[in-house]
Scaffold this active site. Structure first.
Site, PDB file in Angstrom:
ATOM      1  N   ARG A 104      16.775  51.978 -25.342  1.00  0.00           N
ATOM      2  CA  ARG A 104      16.856  50.749 -26.112  1.00  0.00           C
ATOM      3  C   ARG A 104      15.898  50.859 -27.281  1.00  0.00           C
ATOM      4  NH1 ARG A 104      15.673  44.839 -23.659  1.00  0.00           N
ATOM      5  NH2 ARG A 104      13.562  45.608 -23.714  1.00  0.00           N
ATOM      6  N   THR A 108      15.246  47.092 -32.654  1.00  0.00           N
ATOM      7  CA  THR A 108      16.515  46.342 -32.718  1.00  0.00           C
ATOM      8  C   THR A 108      16.996  45.903 -31.344  1.00  0.00           C
ATOM      9  OG1 THR A 108      17.842  48.334 -32.435  1.00  0.00           O
ATOM     10  CG2 THR A 108      17.237  47.743 -34.697  1.00  0.00           C
ATOM     11  N   ASP A 200       8.164  47.339 -17.349  1.00  0.00           N
ATOM     12  CA  ASP A 200       9.039  48.418 -17.817  1.00  0.00           C
ATOM     13  C   ASP A 200       9.374  49.332 -16.635  1.00  0.00           C
ATOM     14  OD1 ASP A 200       9.879  51.019 -18.868  1.00  0.00           O
ATOM     15  OD2 ASP A 200       9.461  50.106 -20.820  1.00  0.00           O
ATOM     16  N   ASP A 203       8.835  53.229 -17.192  1.00  0.00           N
ATOM     17  CA  ASP A 203       7.417  53.600 -17.218  1.00  0.00           C
ATOM     18  C   ASP A 203       6.803  53.519 -15.823  1.00  0.00           C
ATOM     19  OD1 ASP A 203       7.379  54.194 -19.878  1.00  0.00           O
ATOM     20  OD2 ASP A 203       6.496  52.296 -20.522  1.00  0.00           O
TER      21      ASP A 203
HETATM   22  C1  PRP Z   1      15.541  49.867 -19.802  1.00  0.00           C
HETATM   23  C2  PRP Z   1      16.345  49.645 -18.533  1.00  0.00           C
HETATM   24  C3  PRP Z   1      17.735  49.449 -19.057  1.00  0.00           C
HETATM   25  C4  PRP Z   1      17.508  48.749 -20.350  1.00  0.00           C
HETATM   26  C5  PRP Z   1      17.812  47.299 -20.171  1.00  0.00           C
HETATM   27  O1  PRP Z   1      15.680  51.160 -20.265  1.00  0.00           O
HETATM   28  O2  PRP Z   1      16.218  50.706 -17.619  1.00  0.00           O
HETATM   29  O3  PRP Z   1      18.437  50.666 -19.270  1.00  0.00           O
HETATM   30  O4  PRP Z   1      16.125  48.900 -20.695  1.00  0.00           O
HETATM   31  O5  PRP Z   1      17.704  46.616 -21.367  1.00  0.00           O
HETATM   32  P1  PRP Z   1      18.950  45.958 -22.082  1.00  0.00           P
HETATM   33  O6  PRP Z   1      19.737  45.264 -21.024  1.00  0.00           O
HETATM   34  O7  PRP Z   1      18.316  45.010 -23.057  1.00  0.00           O
HETATM   35  O8  PRP Z   1      19.731  47.044 -22.765  1.00  0.00           O
HETATM   36  P2  PRP Z   1      14.859  51.705 -21.523  1.00  0.00           P
HETATM   37  O9  PRP Z   1      15.648  51.518 -22.765  1.00  0.00           O
HETATM   38  O10 PRP Z   1      13.482  51.150 -21.491  1.00  0.00           O
HETATM   39  O11 PRP Z   1      14.862  53.255 -21.275  1.00  0.00           O
HETATM   40  P3  PRP Z   1      14.251  54.124 -20.066  1.00  0.00           P
HETATM   41  O12 PRP Z   1      15.126  53.861 -18.863  1.00  0.00           O
HETATM   42  O13 PRP Z   1      14.402  55.504 -20.589  1.00  0.00           O
HETATM   43  O14 PRP Z   1      12.829  53.714 -19.838  1.00  0.00           O
HETATM   44  N1  URA Z   2      13.766  47.145 -19.581  1.00  0.00           N
HETATM   45  C1  URA Z   2      12.781  47.135 -18.653  1.00  0.00           C
HETATM   46  O1  URA Z   2      12.417  48.186 -18.129  1.00  0.00           O
HETATM   47  N2  URA Z   2      12.221  45.953 -18.327  1.00  0.00           N
HETATM   48  C2  URA Z   2      12.607  44.791 -18.884  1.00  0.00           C
HETATM   49  O2  URA Z   2      12.062  43.730 -18.526  1.00  0.00           O
HETATM   50  C3  URA Z   2      13.618  44.824 -19.855  1.00  0.00           C
HETATM   51  C4  URA Z   2      14.186  46.018 -20.179  1.00  0.00           C
END
Ligand code: PRP
Ligand code: URA
Length: 209
Positions: A104, A108, A200, A203
């Protein structure tokens, strides 16, 4: 219209409390995410079709049931979805695993696809798309779109925590997809984090910041 299921099983709710706790460290967080994913998969697979068979016990022939052999696929949305795969594979060891890589954009909040690798026969499989967090819904909508573009027909979305905004978007964009959750939270904050959520997920699973 897709249905939304929130699992109120006491074990799921208990473990979710520890997942949310900011004091929970990486090792325990990983274990709990896997455990909750497994418990959710146990509930979700209740409707898998069975067929009749017989089995020889040491003393007689028994009428019995086995799974009809429906083909399943687990599709984690990278990265955080990876944390749910092992817990589900413990229950369904023969399931194929495909990967959709999305992140994400922090500015944006739009999903950016960077990797897709799927079983060749996804059109024949019942796919369980897994991601702990459904926030704006952008990532899930894009991942499902990516799967459909490649032929997928039967898709269910399994997330641990969702915001109402994410549920609404997935339901609107993919009305054929049922959503399974451990909790639906209150809202998103201005940075797109789920409140109260768990922070997160990626993380916390991988020990990054
Ligand atoms: C997080 C989570 C989802 C997304 C959700 O991933 O694991 O994939 O955000 O957010 P959304 O519904 O607003 O799209 P992130 O983009 O942080 O990537 P990661 O899994 O690599 O940490
Ligand atoms: N992605 C995450 O990992 N946590 C949130 O709360 C939203 C998006």
């Amino acid at each position: 219209m897709g249905k939304v299921y929130v699992f109120d099983h006491p074990l799921i709710q208990h473990k979710l409390t520890y997942i949310r706790n900011k004091e929970t460290g990486t090792k325990e967080f990983r274990e709990l995410i896997d455990e909750v994913a497994g418990l959710m998969a146990y509930e979700i697979t209740r409707d898998l079709p069975l067929m009749d068979t017989t089995v020889e016990t040491p003393v007689a022939t028994a009428k019995a049931k086995v799974l009809e052999g429906k083909k399943l696929g687990i599709i984690p949305i990278l990265r955080a979805g990876l944390g749910m795969v092992d817990g589900i594979k413990q229950l369904i060891p023969t399931a194929r695993v495909g990967h959709v890589g999305l992140y994400r954009d922090p500015e944006t909040l739009q999903p950016v696809e960077y990797y897709v690798k799927l079983p060749s026969d996804i059109e024949e499989r019942e796919l369980l798309v897994v991601d702990p967090m459904l926030a704006t819904g952008g990532s899930a909508v894009e991942a499902i779109h990516s799967l459909k573009k490649r032929g997928a027909k039967n898709i269910r979305l399994i997330c641990i925590i969702a915001a109402p905004e994410g549920v609404e978007l997935v339901t609107k964009e993919h009305p054929d997809v049922d959503i399974y959750l451990a909790a639906q939270d209150e809202r998103l904050n201005e940075k797109g984090y789920i409140i109260p959520g768990l922070g997160d997920a990626g993380d916390r699973l991988f020990g990054t910041k």
